[in-house]
Design an enzyme around this catalytic site. Structure first.
Site, PDB file in Angstrom:
ATOM      1  N   ASN A 176       1.094  -1.023  -0.051  1.00 22.39           N
ATOM      2  CA  ASN A 176       0.166  -0.076   0.126  1.00 22.39           C
ATOM      3  C   ASN A 176       0.632   1.435  -0.139  1.00 22.39           C
ATOM      4  O   ASN A 176       2.025   1.384  -0.138  1.00 22.39           O
ATOM      5  CB  ASN A 176      -0.932   0.135   1.571  1.00 22.39           C
ATOM      6  CG  ASN A 176      -0.482   0.031   2.250  1.00 22.39           C
ATOM      7  OD1 ASN A 176      -0.006   0.785   3.086  1.00 22.39           O
ATOM      8  ND2 ASN A 176      -0.020  -1.084   2.881  1.00 22.39           N
ATOM      9  N   ARG A 177       0.279   2.167   0.577  1.00 26.60           N
ATOM     10  CA  ARG A 177       0.908   3.486   0.067  1.00 26.60           C
ATOM     11  C   ARG A 177       1.510   4.501   1.183  1.00 26.60           C
ATOM     12  O   ARG A 177       2.235   5.020   1.024  1.00 26.60           O
ATOM     13  CB  ARG A 177       0.390   4.464  -0.569  1.00 26.60           C
ATOM     14  CG  ARG A 177      -0.133   4.602  -1.737  1.00 26.60           C
ATOM     15  CD  ARG A 177      -1.553   5.518  -2.830  1.00 26.60           C
ATOM     16  NE  ARG A 177      -1.995   5.382  -3.693  1.00 26.60           N
ATOM     17  CZ  ARG A 177      -1.537   5.535  -5.161  1.00 26.60           C
ATOM     18  NH1 ARG A 177      -0.305   6.206  -5.266  1.00 26.60           N
ATOM     19  NH2 ARG A 177      -2.020   4.738  -6.242  1.00 26.60           N
TER      20      ARG A 177
END
Length: 405
Positions: A206-207
């Site tokens: 994920n970011r």
């Protein structure tokens, strides 16, 4: 302009204090460097004078008519000793004043920050540990040294933290003053995003940048807490004073966090663990098929770490969960607050250009007691203090209930 005294002791890490001095002066602080005689064998007086733009104070009897051993300490608004050797920690703990720096430490009434640097055996020696404990009990700020390369081929705990991390820590301490409302507490913070391998090359992730978790760790250290930071794939400098445990996958994050929380007072779950992982991990890189249609990847659900902590936490422990949502944020967060049995949940809306990797955050705090607070866009450092203010209030309430009982 803040008047800072930078004490420099005789260790190989003395050269790193030049960078710390530059950070203070370039941010507008006035710095008086007070090196020990041993420090001057590593970095000479002209260097300190050139970088600070001020004369360097080295001797008690230099300009004796100005009484420097009293005047320098009285004028200081912040004292930072970096590197702080085992010798200076011992002298400060026992009130010995045999040179200008130790006299300054005795006369200063402002916050004093020690950034130790020494070999692992010296840091772990019972005498040093006792001296550190004494200084902390008296209100001094002693940063935990970093783990890494020491002199020669030696590696271990005792390395001077990164000068930028010391600078950030010292500035935060000056801002808060002598208010150590988390002294004696052990706080576990998770940060970053986990990665679940698909094959030896690819992963599901994920970011999350880890910035909010790192801000929380830095803030907790500055407020006097012992901090364990469980970092998942974060490319940020270690916060000065935190014990950093590095992990990659959600299971590794779970194991490290559960272990640390067992003896902790607070867990703040700022990391973004992957909700799913591949059911199987390919032993070799997955290749394109001739048809161009990839084989399906079967996912399985990862454990809910916050829910596991919530189910097992003691009445005297505080659990702070996070809810990063793309829609219906408050609705989802309220459900998570109950499911995870958290005391507090931090809610924010996320997206490609929202929160992840940014320096600011907009959050709503929901409490298990029904409280709600929304805070507009703030730097993540300020968001960290807002969250910790609520944590401290709950810890204080626990103490109050215990006394009444």
């Amino acid at each position: 302009m803040t008047e800072v005294v930078l004490g420099v002791c005789g260790g190989i890490a003395a050269y790193k204090a030049c960078e710390l001095l530059r950070l203070f002066t370039e941010s507008g602080h006035g710095v008086r460097v007070v090196p020990t005689a041993s420090a001057l064998k590593f970095v000479g007086e002209p260097t300190w004078a050139a970088l600070s733009g001020r004369p360097v104070a080295t001797e008690v009897f230099h300009d004796a008519h100005e009484v420097p051993h009293v005047r320098i300490g009285r004028a200081a608004e912040l004292v930072v000793v970096a590197p702080a050797t085992a010798d200076i920690l011992a002298k400060a703990a026992h009130g010995i004043a045999d040179d200008l720096l130790t006299n300054t430490l005795l006369t200063a009434t402002c916050p004093i920050v020690y950034a130790p640097a020494m070999h692992t055996e010296m840091w772990e020696n019972p005498a040093t540990r006792a001296n550190v404990a004494t200084l902390r009990e008296r209100g001094a700020f002693v940063i935990e040294p970093a783990v890494g390369r020491l002199t020669g081929r030696d590696t271990g705990k005792g390395r001077l933290p990164d000068p930028a991390a010391i600078f950030e820590y010292a500035v935060r301490v000056h801002k808060r003053g002598l208010d150590l409302d988390l002294a004696g507490r052990h706080v576990v913070v998770t940060a970053g995003g986990t990665r679940e391998p698909l094959d030896p090359v690819r992963y599901l992730g994920n970011r999350s940048s880890g910035k909010q978790g790192y801000a929380l760790a830095k803030a907790a250290v500055a407020r006097g807490a012992r901090v364990t930071l469980v970092a998942a794939n974060v490319a940020l400098p270690d916060p000065a004073g935190a014990d950093v445990v590095r992990v990659g996958t959600t299971e590794e994050l779970r194991k490290a966090t559960v272990e640390a929380f067992a003896a902790a007072d607070v867990a703040i779950m700022a990391a973004a663990p992957a909700d799913f992982r591949p059911e199987t991990v390919a032993a070799q890189k997955i290749k394109k098929t001739d048809s161009g249609t990839p084989s399906p990847i079967v996912l399985t659900t990862n454990p809910d770490i916050a829910a596991e902590l919530g189910a097992s936490k003691r009445p005297d422990q505080i659990l702070v969960a996070f809810a990063a949502e793309t829609h219906a944020a408050l609705e989802h967060a309220r459900a998570k607050l109950v499911k995870k049995r958290a005391d507090l949940i931090v809610v924010n809306e996320v997206g490609p250009d929202l929160v992840f990797g940014q320096d600011h955050n907009t959050v709503t705090l929901l409490g298990a007691d029904g409280s709600t607070g929304t805070f507009g866009q703030l730097p993540k450092d300020d968001v960290a203090d807002v969250i910790l203010d609520h944590v401290v209030a709950r810890l204080d309430a626990q103490v109050g209930h215990a006394r009444q009982g």
